[in-house]
Design an enzyme around this catalytic site. Structure first.
Site, PDB file in Angstrom:
ATOM      1  N   TYR A  51     -45.584 -95.907  67.720  1.00 58.56           N
ATOM      2  CA  TYR A  51     -45.128 -94.435  67.496  1.00 58.56           C
ATOM      3  C   TYR A  51     -45.578 -93.654  68.917  1.00 58.56           C
ATOM      4  CZ  TYR A  51     -43.461 -94.926  62.744  1.00 58.56           C
ATOM      5  OH  TYR A  51     -42.905 -95.230  61.658  1.00 58.56           O
ATOM      6  N   ASN A 134     -39.808 -93.440  54.340  1.00 56.89           N
ATOM      7  CA  ASN A 134     -38.520 -94.020  54.464  1.00 56.89           C
ATOM      8  C   ASN A 134     -38.229 -95.450  54.201  1.00 56.89           C
ATOM      9  OD1 ASN A 134     -39.347 -94.342  56.836  1.00 56.89           O
ATOM     10  ND2 ASN A 134     -38.327 -92.585  57.710  1.00 56.89           N
ATOM     11  N   HIS A 137     -38.400 -99.218  59.136  1.00 57.27           N
ATOM     12  CA  HIS A 137     -38.275 -98.688  60.584  1.00 57.27           C
ATOM     13  C   HIS A 137     -37.209 -99.554  60.793  1.00 57.27           C
ATOM     14  CE1 HIS A 137     -39.113 -97.872  64.602  1.00 57.27           C
ATOM     15  NE2 HIS A 137     -38.943 -99.296  64.855  1.00 57.27           N
TER      16      HIS A 137
END
Ligand code: ADP
Length: 160
Positions: A51, A134, A137
């Site tokens: 990230y 979510n 990725h």
């Protein structure tokens, strides 16, 4: 159109919710080839490298203090602090692989993702940390895909 590769992670929430099979079934709609797959226990260092630019964009969005907090929580989420300490990392290859998988995944914010997409179906926003949980990725460009694949896989772990 050139063949390209993309990195997919089924994140710890996807694993702990037993969604691996469902997610892989949905990904198969893209008609791509799986060329790599493995379970990874994510270190803080790997999460930070993965990230790279996210911290600054979260600070821009939320301000210094909250942005840093959401970033730290996002790193912890990927490391499995809230679910289970592993992810399933995969490399898919084929025409327009990045775009096709992003479409199946849906928007980053699971509440904005189409309800039939992977994130729309299975994601949520954590009520306390506000992190978008979510479940998956997927790389957002062919260039980032190559950077990410090099982080997560050794050369001989990808079979083309
Ligand atoms: P994507 O995962 O769609 O490529 P980003 O790279 O921008 O999106 O963000 C990485 C991860 O950080 C997201 O999947 C999500 O888990 C978390 N995240 C990003 N932006 C936010 C935000 N505004 N609020 C909460 N969590 C976020």
């Amino acid at each position: 159109m050139k063949e390209e590769r993309t990195l997919i992670l089924i994140k710890p929430d996807g694993l702990v919710k037993s969604l691996t099979g469902n997610i892989i079934s949905m990904l198969s709609e893209a008609k791509l080839k799986i060329v790599g797959a493995k379970i990874v226990k994510v270190s803080k260092e790997l999460a930070e490298k993965h990230y790279g630019d996210l911290k600054n964009s979260l600070i821009k969005k939320f301000g210094e203090e909250k942005g840093k907090l959401v970033f730290e929580n996002t790193l912890e989420y990927l490391q499995g602090k809230f679910h289970t300490d592993r992810v399933l990392a995969m490399v898919y290859k084929g025409k327009d692989a990045v775009k096709k998988i992003r479409e199946l995944a849906g928007e980053t914010n699971p509440e904005k993702a189409p309800p039939t997409s992977i994130r729309g179906k299975y994601g949520r926003i954590h009520s306390e940390t506000k992190v978008f949980e979510n479940v998956i990725h997927c790389s957002d460009s062919p260039e980032n895909a190559e950077r990410e694949i090099a982080l997560w896989f050794k050369k001989d772990e990808v079979v083309e």
